[in-house]
Design a protein around this motif. Sequence first.
Motif, mmCIF file in Angstrom:
data_model
loop_
_atom_site.group_PDB
_atom_site.id
_atom_site.type_symbol
_atom_site.label_atom_id
_atom_site.label_comp_id
_atom_site.label_asym_id
_atom_site.label_seq_id
_atom_site.Cartn_x
_atom_site.Cartn_y
_atom_site.Cartn_z
ATOM 1 N N LYS A 115 -3.673 34.347 -28.895
ATOM 2 C CA LYS A 115 -4.655 35.326 -29.357
ATOM 3 C C LYS A 115 -3.930 36.584 -29.815
ATOM 4 C CE LYS A 115 -8.472 35.885 -26.987
ATOM 5 N NZ LYS A 115 -9.400 36.156 -25.869
ATOM 6 N N THR A 116 -4.426 37.179 -30.895
ATOM 7 C CA THR A 116 -3.886 38.466 -31.316
ATOM 8 C C THR A 116 -4.030 39.434 -30.146
ATOM 9 O OG1 THR A 116 -4.436 38.085 -33.631
ATOM 10 C CG2 THR A 116 -4.137 40.374 -32.948
ATOM 11 N N PRO A 117 -2.929 40.028 -29.697
ATOM 12 C CA PRO A 117 -2.981 40.849 -28.473
ATOM 13 C C PRO A 117 -3.848 42.090 -28.630
ATOM 14 C CG PRO A 117 -0.859 41.070 -29.565
ATOM 15 C CD PRO A 117 -1.579 39.974 -30.280
ATOM 16 N N TYR A 118 -4.253 42.625 -27.491
ATOM 17 C CA TYR A 118 -5.178 43.759 -27.482
ATOM 18 C C TYR A 118 -4.615 44.955 -28.226
ATOM 19 C CZ TYR A 118 -8.683 47.071 -25.919
ATOM 20 O OH TYR A 118 -9.695 48.001 -25.909
ATOM 21 N N GLU A 119 -3.308 45.154 -28.161
ATOM 22 C CA GLU A 119 -2.712 46.333 -28.786
ATOM 23 C C GLU A 119 -2.777 46.297 -30.313
ATOM 24 O OE1 GLU A 119 1.819 46.301 -28.535
ATOM 25 O OE2 GLU A 119 1.259 44.670 -27.176
ATOM 26 N N VAL A 120 -3.153 45.153 -30.889
ATOM 27 C CA VAL A 120 -3.288 45.034 -32.344
ATOM 28 C C VAL A 120 -4.769 44.902 -32.697
ATOM 29 C CG1 VAL A 120 -2.629 43.767 -34.420
ATOM 30 C CG2 VAL A 120 -1.045 43.884 -32.476
ATOM 31 N N PRO A 121 -5.412 45.949 -33.178
ATOM 32 C CA PRO A 121 -6.826 45.851 -33.588
ATOM 33 C C PRO A 121 -7.010 44.773 -34.654
ATOM 34 C CG PRO A 121 -6.131 48.145 -33.488
ATOM 35 C CD PRO A 121 -4.884 47.320 -33.337
ATOM 36 N N PHE A 122 -8.134 44.059 -34.552
ATOM 37 C CA PHE A 122 -8.391 42.879 -35.377
ATOM 38 C C PHE A 122 -9.680 43.082 -36.166
ATOM 39 C CE2 PHE A 122 -10.185 38.711 -36.152
ATOM 40 C CZ PHE A 122 -9.102 37.856 -36.338
ATOM 41 N N GLY A 123 -9.634 42.817 -37.456
ATOM 42 C CA GLY A 123 -10.815 42.884 -38.299
ATOM 43 C C GLY A 123 -10.982 41.615 -39.105
#
Length: 414
Positions: free
Chosen positions: A329-337
């Motif tokens: 999963k894209t980690p929390y520290e990298v905002p995802f859009g």
Amino acid sequence: MSTAEPFQINVSDDLLSWINDRVKTARIIPDVTHPPNEEWVDGTPSAVMHDIVAYWKEKYDWRSVEKRLNETFKMFTMDIKEGDEVISLHFVHHRSEREGAVPLLFSHGWPGNFLEVESLLKLTNPEDPNAQAYHIVAPSIPGFTFSSSPSKPGFSIPRVASTYHTLMQNLGYTHFFAQGGDWGSMITRSLSNQFPSSLLGIHLNFLVSLPPSALRHPIKIFSLLTRWFTPEEKQKLARMQWWMKQESGYSRIQGTKPQTVSYGLLDSPIGMLAWIREKLQSLAEPSFTWEPELVITWTMLYLLSNSSWHARIYKEAIPNVAKEVLSQKTPYEVPFGYSSFPLDVGYVPRWWAEGAAAENIVFWKEHSKGGHFASVEVPEELIGDLQEFVKVVKEKGDKGTWEKAVKAGQSGRY
């Protein structure tokens, strides 16, 4: 550290003559008669091929196109060492003169190319003086268009992502946003998995995912098993299933025998044209018009690569992408859009993505129009979403991180 070398497209007269001769002597085989609205069920119809080949023979002028591309795009190459390979990576790089501009990496896929970034170039100097501006970088995947090809198997998506990360660091962009669709979405997600401290945020317009973990997300798994979807979700998931069952034969061919299929495609401009044109038709809005000049130019860029990697990426990526990209999963520290366009063929509902694709989804928008090639079909919608996403990241993130982004933009090179 490698340096960037300015690049201009300059196809040799010999190669251009060879391509033009092949086009002039092309034979269009007859098609069978199909019922109305079923003309594309067997591939690109001969009537469509007759028209576009006639345009290529009579009206298409590569030298004029070449001149326009050289005037539109600021292009470079840079030698980048990735493991035991050295890739001469071709990329577009447009720097903004706006104060506060931040870096943005745009990643294309197949059958696209770096030209897909053209509509985004105006983001270096938006009409609205208060709008966020960007330094835009758009590489060509190794083996595509003017990027050199890996010499050995094993150059999978994480290695492409690592090559892009090195490029951004060499350009001085220690922190940057990233946007991608198709294979570009996988490259972008791999970037966020491997180098989370460098990513300010990632925005995708193509999303596939493994199922959520049954142990961590039992309610989501229950919803999945009981098909608890809205009518809109069912429609999009059905389109994805249709694509996998009826339209993905090309990926099996390219993913098993990329060298063999490449002999035919790169030796026949008309064969490559038909191969690409078919995918454009089935991946886009039916109302969207693929102008002959654009389709031929995309075809030319694949012919000029002289490489099987347009097909080989499927063999390198498909067997490994679940383990190497989708399992993380894209980690929390990298905002995802994410921006969903209804005629695309990669989609999962937001609740599914929250369970399996990304820890920190800050932007999600589902559109009523558009297909797989958002930057070409509906560029204003994609640009608007990107700007909204970045605005959310800026407002919700800490001030220090944003200052790092602006500083990275100021220190950019070339």
